[in-house]
Structure formats: structure tokens, C-alpha cells
Design a protein around this motif. Structure first.
Motif, PDB file in Angstrom:
ATOM      1  N   LEU A  22      60.447   7.527  -5.283  1.00  0.00           N
ATOM      2  CA  LEU A  22      61.791   7.208  -5.743  1.00  0.00           C
ATOM      3  C   LEU A  22      62.681   6.850  -4.563  1.00  0.00           C
ATOM      4  O   LEU A  22      62.603   7.475  -3.507  1.00  0.00           O
ATOM      5  CB  LEU A  22      62.396   8.406  -6.474  1.00  0.00           C
ATOM      6  CG  LEU A  22      61.648   8.935  -7.686  1.00  0.00           C
ATOM      7  CD1 LEU A  22      62.368  10.147  -8.256  1.00  0.00           C
ATOM      8  CD2 LEU A  22      61.505   7.864  -8.751  1.00  0.00           C
ATOM      9  N   ASP A  77      67.177   5.386  -7.311  1.00  0.00           N
ATOM     10  CA  ASP A  77      66.421   5.948  -8.437  1.00  0.00           C
ATOM     11  C   ASP A  77      66.840   7.388  -8.707  1.00  0.00           C
ATOM     12  O   ASP A  77      67.022   7.794  -9.863  1.00  0.00           O
ATOM     13  CB  ASP A  77      64.916   5.915  -8.153  1.00  0.00           C
ATOM     14  CG  ASP A  77      64.365   4.518  -8.020  1.00  0.00           C
ATOM     15  OD1 ASP A  77      64.921   3.584  -8.646  1.00  0.00           O
ATOM     16  OD2 ASP A  77      63.366   4.344  -7.279  1.00  0.00           O
ATOM     17  N   ARG A 120      51.726   2.742  -6.866  1.00  0.00           N
ATOM     18  CA  ARG A 120      52.988   3.446  -6.761  1.00  0.00           C
ATOM     19  C   ARG A 120      53.668   3.244  -5.419  1.00  0.00           C
ATOM     20  O   ARG A 120      54.808   3.618  -5.243  1.00  0.00           O
ATOM     21  CB  ARG A 120      52.774   4.945  -6.970  1.00  0.00           C
ATOM     22  CG  ARG A 120      52.452   5.302  -8.389  1.00  0.00           C
ATOM     23  CD  ARG A 120      52.380   6.806  -8.641  1.00  0.00           C
ATOM     24  NE  ARG A 120      52.573   7.648  -7.514  1.00  0.00           N
ATOM     25  CZ  ARG A 120      51.592   8.155  -6.764  1.00  0.00           C
ATOM     26  NH1 ARG A 120      50.352   7.884  -7.016  1.00  0.00           N
ATOM     27  NH2 ARG A 120      51.862   8.945  -5.749  1.00  0.00           N
ATOM     28  N   ALA A 150      65.645  13.089 -18.158  1.00  0.00           N
ATOM     29  CA  ALA A 150      65.333  11.803 -17.523  1.00  0.00           C
ATOM     30  C   ALA A 150      63.968  11.929 -16.860  1.00  0.00           C
ATOM     31  O   ALA A 150      63.667  12.956 -16.247  1.00  0.00           O
ATOM     32  CB  ALA A 150      66.396  11.454 -16.488  1.00  0.00           C
ATOM     33  N   TRP A 151      63.149  10.891 -16.958  1.00  0.00           N
ATOM     34  CA  TRP A 151      61.794  10.895 -16.386  1.00  0.00           C
ATOM     35  C   TRP A 151      61.647   9.750 -15.399  1.00  0.00           C
ATOM     36  O   TRP A 151      62.224   8.679 -15.590  1.00  0.00           O
ATOM     37  CB  TRP A 151      60.745  10.740 -17.492  1.00  0.00           C
ATOM     38  CG  TRP A 151      60.755  11.857 -18.474  1.00  0.00           C
ATOM     39  CD1 TRP A 151      61.355  11.875 -19.707  1.00  0.00           C
ATOM     40  CD2 TRP A 151      60.158  13.140 -18.310  1.00  0.00           C
ATOM     41  NE1 TRP A 151      61.156  13.087 -20.300  1.00  0.00           N
ATOM     42  CE2 TRP A 151      60.425  13.881 -19.478  1.00  0.00           C
ATOM     43  CE3 TRP A 151      59.422  13.741 -17.291  1.00  0.00           C
ATOM     44  CZ2 TRP A 151      59.979  15.190 -19.649  1.00  0.00           C
ATOM     45  CZ3 TRP A 151      58.980  15.042 -17.463  1.00  0.00           C
ATOM     46  CH2 TRP A 151      59.255  15.756 -18.630  1.00  0.00           C
ATOM     47  N   ALA A 152      60.840   9.969 -14.369  1.00  0.00           N
ATOM     48  CA  ALA A 152      60.565   8.925 -13.382  1.00  0.00           C
ATOM     49  C   ALA A 152      59.214   9.195 -12.729  1.00  0.00           C
ATOM     50  O   ALA A 152      58.726  10.322 -12.725  1.00  0.00           O
ATOM     51  CB  ALA A 152      61.655   8.886 -12.319  1.00  0.00           C
ATOM     52  N   VAL A 153      58.638   8.135 -12.189  1.00  0.00           N
ATOM     53  CA  VAL A 153      57.362   8.228 -11.479  1.00  0.00           C
ATOM     54  C   VAL A 153      57.628   7.940 -10.001  1.00  0.00           C
ATOM     55  O   VAL A 153      58.090   6.852  -9.666  1.00  0.00           O
ATOM     56  CB  VAL A 153      56.335   7.230 -12.050  1.00  0.00           C
ATOM     57  CG1 VAL A 153      55.046   7.262 -11.252  1.00  0.00           C
ATOM     58  CG2 VAL A 153      56.063   7.526 -13.526  1.00  0.00           C
ATOM     59  N   VAL A 161      54.711  12.847 -12.310  1.00  0.00           N
ATOM     60  CA  VAL A 161      55.813  12.459 -13.181  1.00  0.00           C
ATOM     61  C   VAL A 161      56.905  13.493 -12.978  1.00  0.00           C
ATOM     62  O   VAL A 161      56.652  14.692 -13.049  1.00  0.00           O
ATOM     63  CB  VAL A 161      55.374  12.409 -14.664  1.00  0.00           C
ATOM     64  CG1 VAL A 161      56.536  12.040 -15.555  1.00  0.00           C
ATOM     65  CG2 VAL A 161      54.224  11.433 -14.846  1.00  0.00           C
ATOM     66  N   SER A 204      57.983  18.698 -12.188  1.00  0.00           N
ATOM     67  CA  SER A 204      57.015  17.715 -11.726  1.00  0.00           C
ATOM     68  C   SER A 204      55.665  18.100 -12.300  1.00  0.00           C
ATOM     69  O   SER A 204      55.289  19.275 -12.278  1.00  0.00           O
ATOM     70  CB  SER A 204      56.956  17.694 -10.204  1.00  0.00           C
ATOM     71  OG  SER A 204      55.909  16.837  -9.789  1.00  0.00           O
ATOM     72  N   ASP A 225      70.335   7.449 -10.250  1.00  0.00           N
ATOM     73  CA  ASP A 225      70.257   7.037 -11.652  1.00  0.00           C
ATOM     74  C   ASP A 225      69.656   8.142 -12.514  1.00  0.00           C
ATOM     75  O   ASP A 225      70.087   8.357 -13.648  1.00  0.00           O
ATOM     76  CB  ASP A 225      69.423   5.769 -11.802  1.00  0.00           C
ATOM     77  CG  ASP A 225      70.103   4.535 -11.241  1.00  0.00           C
ATOM     78  OD1 ASP A 225      71.326   4.593 -10.970  1.00  0.00           O
ATOM     79  OD2 ASP A 225      69.408   3.513 -11.057  1.00  0.00           O
ATOM     80  N   MET A 226      68.677   8.849 -11.980  1.00  0.00           N
ATOM     81  CA  MET A 226      68.008   9.908 -12.728  1.00  0.00           C
ATOM     82  C   MET A 226      68.971  11.058 -13.028  1.00  0.00           C
ATOM     83  O   MET A 226      68.945  11.616 -14.128  1.00  0.00           O
ATOM     84  CB  MET A 226      66.800  10.392 -11.924  1.00  0.00           C
ATOM     85  CG  MET A 226      65.824  11.171 -12.716  1.00  0.00           C
ATOM     86  SD  MET A 226      64.349  11.438 -11.711  1.00  0.00           S
ATOM     87  CE  MET A 226      63.492  12.537 -12.800  1.00  0.00           C
ATOM     88  N   ALA A 233      60.464  14.917  -5.435  1.00  0.00           N
ATOM     89  CA  ALA A 233      59.758  13.651  -5.649  1.00  0.00           C
ATOM     90  C   ALA A 233      58.791  13.370  -4.507  1.00  0.00           C
ATOM     91  O   ALA A 233      57.635  12.991  -4.732  1.00  0.00           O
ATOM     92  CB  ALA A 233      60.756  12.500  -5.796  1.00  0.00           C
TER      93      ALA A 233
END
Length: 133
Positions: free
Chosen positions: A44, A48, A129, A38-41, A21, A12, A51-52, A84
Motif C-alpha cells: 500500500l 492507499d 503485487r 475497508a479492505w486492501a491488498v 489481505v 491482516s 483512502d482506507m 501492511a
């Protein structure tokens, strides 16, 4: 002392434009040399996070690849979801890396962690967000 399993990396970082991120990949060469991450903001949802975990091309190793028993992906998803939430709720957390997170047949074990904290800056992304109520 941890059981045998597959090593993963959860990262993170606080981006000045996007806020936190989150990155996930399997440990070793696939993450370091090939950038299989895999990246995500955050924030979540559970979908999410699921999927990540399945996004990296090396993720079949977690699900019984070539006759190896499937691993405790639910425990891994729990760790990822908690990171997250932590990175979303704590802007003072500038960087966090859990490396390795060993995923075994039962459980996920964080064997190494580094964190950098500092003064919380104003996130440029603000309320964008936030998940809808």
C-alpha cells in the motif's frame, strides 16, 4: 491508562490466492454487525492507507464528528501502514488482529493483539503485487 478516543480494528489475513489481505474498521457494532470495513491488498502507498482509513461509513468519527475534537489520524495511518508492510514482507504471519487500536487526540494505542504464525506457503499471486519501481 490509555487516553480516551475511538476504538478501531486492524486485521491482516493470508489468503491462498491473493496473499495478504488487510482490513480496517472502527470498533464496535459498525464493524461487527454491519460489516463497515475497508479492505486492501498490500503493498500500500500512503494514499492507499489514507483512502482506507476514510472508506468506512463510520470514519467521520475520527475527524471531529458532531463537535468532538479531531483525532490523530496520522498516527492511525502509521500503524495501518506498518501492518501492511509486516503482512506483505512476512508470509509466515497467517493472521494478525489489532483490536482495539484506540485513536486519541494525540497518538494511536494498540491495546490488544492476536497473531497466528505458521509455515509460509507459496503465494499464488507472486510478483504481481510488487509496486512499480
Amino acid at each position: 491508562m490509555a487516553p480516551h478516543g475511538v476504538a478501531c480494528v486492524i486485521r491482516s489475513a493470508e489468503d491462498p490466492l491473493f496473499g495478504p489481505v488487510l482490513g480496517f474498521g472502527l470498533g464496535g457494532d459498525t464493524t461487527d454487525l454491519l460489516g463497515d470495513v475497508a479492505w486492501a491488498v498490500p503493498p500500500l502507498t500512503d494514499v492507499d492507507v489514507s483512502d482506507m482509513v476514510r472508506a468506512p461509513r463510520s470514519s467521520p468519527r475520527l475527524f471531529g464528528y458532531r463537535g468532538v475534537p479531531p483525532l490523530d489520524v496520522a498516527a492511525l495511518e502509521d500503524v495501518l501502514a506498518r501492518v501492511a508492510v509486516l503482512s506483505d514482507q512476512l508470509p509466515e504471519l497467517l493472521h494478525l488482529e489489532l483490536n482495539p487500536v484506540v485513536v486519541a487526540e494525540r497518538g494511536a494505542y494498540v491495546l490488544g493483539a492476536t497473531a497466528r504464525v505458521g509455515v509460509a506457503g507459496t503465494r499464488a499471486d507472486g510478483p504481481r503485487r510488487a509496486l512499480p519501481a
